[in-house]
Design a protein around this motif. Sequence first.
Motif, PDB file in Angstrom:
ATOM      1  N   TYR A  82      56.294 -14.707  29.214  1.00 57.47           N
ATOM      2  CA  TYR A  82      57.001 -15.745  29.969  1.00 57.47           C
ATOM      3  C   TYR A  82      56.199 -16.189  31.187  1.00 57.47           C
ATOM      4  CZ  TYR A  82      60.875 -18.228  32.181  1.00 57.47           C
ATOM      5  OH  TYR A  82      61.670 -19.200  32.735  1.00 57.47           O
ATOM      6  N   TYR A  83      55.782 -17.474  31.193  1.00 56.82           N
ATOM      7  CA  TYR A  83      54.954 -17.993  32.278  1.00 56.82           C
ATOM      8  C   TYR A  83      55.478 -19.308  32.861  1.00 56.82           C
ATOM      9  CZ  TYR A  83      51.499 -14.416  31.304  1.00 56.82           C
ATOM     10  OH  TYR A  83      50.860 -13.209  31.156  1.00 56.82           O
ATOM     11  N   SER A  84      56.779 -19.518  32.814  1.00 55.65           N
ATOM     12  CA  SER A  84      57.353 -20.747  33.375  1.00 55.65           C
ATOM     13  C   SER A  84      57.423 -20.679  34.894  1.00 55.65           C
ATOM     14  CB  SER A  84      58.751 -20.985  32.820  1.00 55.65           C
ATOM     15  OG  SER A  84      58.697 -21.419  31.479  1.00 55.65           O
ATOM     16  N   SER A  85      57.456 -21.853  35.505  1.00 53.19           N
ATOM     17  CA  SER A  85      57.654 -21.966  36.950  1.00 53.19           C
ATOM     18  C   SER A  85      58.675 -23.066  37.209  1.00 53.19           C
ATOM     19  CB  SER A  85      56.340 -22.296  37.654  1.00 53.19           C
ATOM     20  OG  SER A  85      56.524 -22.477  39.043  1.00 53.19           O
ATOM     21  N   PHE A  86      59.742 -22.702  37.919  1.00 49.40           N
ATOM     22  CA  PHE A  86      60.788 -23.659  38.251  1.00 49.40           C
ATOM     23  C   PHE A  86      61.132 -23.536  39.733  1.00 49.40           C
ATOM     24  CE2 PHE A  86      61.825 -22.880  33.686  1.00 49.40           C
ATOM     25  CZ  PHE A  86      61.682 -24.182  33.228  1.00 49.40           C
ATOM     26  N   PRO A  87      61.675 -24.599  40.327  1.00 49.34           N
ATOM     27  CA  PRO A  87      62.039 -24.526  41.743  1.00 49.34           C
ATOM     28  C   PRO A  87      63.257 -23.661  42.022  1.00 49.34           C
ATOM     29  CG  PRO A  87      62.667 -26.658  40.822  1.00 49.34           C
ATOM     30  CD  PRO A  87      61.844 -25.961  39.777  1.00 49.34           C
ATOM     31  N   ARG A  88      64.121 -23.455  41.005  1.00 47.64           N
ATOM     32  CA  ARG A  88      65.352 -22.692  41.217  1.00 47.64           C
ATOM     33  C   ARG A  88      65.469 -21.583  40.184  1.00 47.64           C
ATOM     34  NH1 ARG A  88      70.246 -26.235  40.483  1.00 47.64           N
ATOM     35  NH2 ARG A  88      69.104 -26.698  38.571  1.00 47.64           N
ATOM     36  N   PRO A  89      65.939 -20.401  40.596  1.00 52.34           N
ATOM     37  CA  PRO A  89      66.154 -19.322  39.635  1.00 52.34           C
ATOM     38  C   PRO A  89      67.053 -19.723  38.475  1.00 52.34           C
ATOM     39  CG  PRO A  89      66.291 -18.462  41.866  1.00 52.34           C
ATOM     40  CD  PRO A  89      66.207 -19.965  41.984  1.00 52.34           C
TER      41      PRO A  89
END
Length: 374
Positions: free
Chosen positions: A222-229
């Motif tokens: 898992y290598y996603s990046s998002f601004p919110r959990p």
Amino acid sequence: MERTKGISRAGFLAGTAAAGAAAVLAPAGRAHATERERGLRRRGVVYTVGEGETPATGWTAERMRADLRAIRQDLHADTVDVTGDGVERLAATATEAAERGLHVWLQPTLGDVPARDILEHLAETGRVAQRLRRQGASVDLSVGCEFWLFVPGIVPGGTVLERVRNLMNGTYDPVVMQRRLDAFTARAASTGRSVFDGRLSYAAAQDDQVDWSLFDIVGIDYYSSFPRPADHVRELRRHTRRGKPLAITEFGACAYAGAPDAGGMGWDVVDHDKDPEEIKGHLVRSERTQAEHLTTLLGVFEAMGLYAAMAFEFVTPDAPHRADDPRYDLDMASYAVTRTVRNRPGHPEAGWHWEPKQAFHALARHYGPRAAPR
């Protein structure tokens, strides 16, 4: 993932607990943890075994024992993902980890050789896992990692790097790829079942289509990046809906500003055509960025009550840190939670040692004895 023939897992990404009641998996039919079960059941780190790009960076038993001691005592992990190729290296590392009371996630990842050799390597490693299990060790077996990259013939290309470039360029047939991937995954699952009677899994890329009925545990790199959990939770829910425990088999980021947004391509900032190899552009080293991303994701995994999460990775010997000149600070392009420091820069034969990054300390605080009980 780690070393294939001639390429380390860090370079390949240059291509795209003690046993006891708390260690028991929830029944496979329960997709979500109850409030009593919130929190990760296994908190770990990926430890790669391999020959190294130079003799000085290859696996040694002495270094492995010291590293596992640090993983257990200093990082406070209860799980280690032992991955790589070479059955003897895998066996020695898994055995040492089990003797130290660590839960072992054993994952062979031989690559760039014929499929029959990869399956034979898997079978031999699975027998190691079975022997440890019969001796009382806590162990899960993963049959491999992202087969479309490691196994020749699924995606065009003779090497991992060639297959990565073909995927990025779209020079492949997705229907043919999926058919071949399904066929090999089924063969790998059958091979694993034939030698190991414990929990079986596989480490898939997060967008892969996998027949998870073949496995007991869903495994996702898992290598996603998002601004919110909440965005991470939303993305991961599709994997928990399968009704099986979910293990995050890799997660993390490199150590420069903006690295989380690059995800699994964070490695791609090194100019390998230069001698010595050089960081492209004007990156700003930021261990804080790496540490904060890791702890954010751990908070998500804890809240979701996932089965396991294993940070990628403990050390990357072939990506040394240079404090004196950012152009040659290859550790910025590493996902490791420690930085590799050569004893004499420019003289790899002089040896090296690792030092903890901010990510190491962040993990230790999260994994440590003061963490919420599991």
